[in-house]
Each structure stands twice: as structure tokens, then as C-alpha cells.
Design a protein around this motif. Sequence first.
Motif, short mmCIF file in Angstrom:
data_model
loop_
_atom_site.label_atom_id
_atom_site.label_comp_id
_atom_site.label_asym_id
_atom_site.label_seq_id
_atom_site.Cartn_x
_atom_site.Cartn_y
_atom_site.Cartn_z
N ASP A 1 0.85 -1.20 0.00
CA ASP A 1 0.00 0.00 0.00
C ASP A 1 0.88 1.25 0.00
OD1 ASP A 1 -2.11 1.79 0.22
OD2 ASP A 1 -2.37 1.45 2.38
N ASP B 1 -3.23 4.66 1.77
CA ASP B 1 -4.65 5.02 1.92
C ASP B 1 -5.47 3.89 2.53
OD1 ASP B 1 -4.74 3.25 -0.21
OD2 ASP B 1 -5.93 4.55 -1.50
N GLY B 2 -4.82 2.77 2.87
CA GLY B 2 -5.53 1.65 3.49
C GLY B 2 -6.11 0.66 2.49
N PHE B 3 -5.89 0.91 1.20
CA PHE B 3 -6.40 0.04 0.14
C PHE B 3 -5.31 -0.21 -0.89
CE2 PHE B 3 -10.09 2.16 1.86
CZ PHE B 3 -11.00 1.13 2.00
N ASN C 1 -8.80 -3.91 1.24
CA ASN C 1 -8.24 -3.39 2.48
C ASN C 1 -7.51 -4.54 3.17
OD1 ASN C 1 -10.23 -4.97 3.65
ND2 ASN C 1 -11.49 -3.25 4.29
#
Length: 175
Positions: A45, A49-51, A85
Motif C-alpha cells: 500500500d 490510503d488503506g487500500f 483493504n
Amino acid sequence: MAARKTKKKENGGTKQRSQRATSNVFSMFDQSQIAEFKEAFTLIDANRDGFICGEDLQDIYSSLGRDLKETQSVEMLAEGAGPINFQVFLGMFGDKISGTDPEDTILQAFHVLAGDDKGVIAKDLISDLLTTQADRFTTAELNQMFQISPIDASGNLDYKSLCYVVTHGSEEKEE
């Protein structure tokens, strides 16, 4: 007003159900494994951004000196069936590592083949099906299956025992 309350309750119920269904991914691994997967996720990642997105995959491939084609990136992301995620990432690895259907699914398949719920199926019937249909078993694979699952005096395979060993492992492996 009643319609609004019902609709709100339905939406809330759906959200709760989906959270419960995905929360089991953490039980697939011990804490050290989860920490390692989290570290790997964080490395991939790149934009933090967590995704994981296509740009993140491109960045990680570039850092490894490899070229990633757009089609490869799209195929990789499609495996997540939505935004990836950490929880989805962990679930994807759990699916890849386990590689087996849930025990209930396997039991239902045997139940359909056996035609009853006695927990056994004729050795000759299962041998014939597994060596002549779909992804055919070799003789060695068939013999391996018979070694891990008892055959009774009547010539029946205990498929409930086999399903347990396939999904949970044998007791000897755990010791």
C-alpha cells in the motif's frame, strides 16, 4: 414512518452481517502471521490510503525491478472482488493457503452422492466416480484418500471422518 424504520433496520442488519462474516479471517492465522501479513500489506500500500490499488501494485513491481502490465494489475485486483483493504487481503491469503471448501460443503457433496445421511459411501462407488469423472484421481491419489479415511468391513468409506481430516488436518499432524 414505519417504512423508514424498517428500511433503516434492514440496512443496519446487512452491514452487521457483512462485518460478522468477514471478521473470521483473523481466526485463520496466529498473531505473528497476522503481523507479517500486515507488514506485507503496508509495503504494498504505497500511497498509505488503506487500500491496494493498481498504482500500488505498479509501485511495488517497479521497486522489485519488474514490469507490471495493466491487464495483470486488473486481474490481481479482481481477485479481491472489490476494494482490497487489510481484512480482504488477509482473507485472500487465507483462501489461497487453505485451498479447501468448508467442511459443510464437502459433507453436502458426499451426502448427495451417497443418497443418505449415514456418513458412509461405498468404496467402489466413490472409486468409480473419482477416477472417471471431472478432475480424475490417479490410483495413487485414491489410495492416499483411503489411507486417511477408514473403510469398514462392509466396504464403505467413512466420509464424515474424511471431511474432518481434509478440513482440519489429522491428529498426528497437530502433535
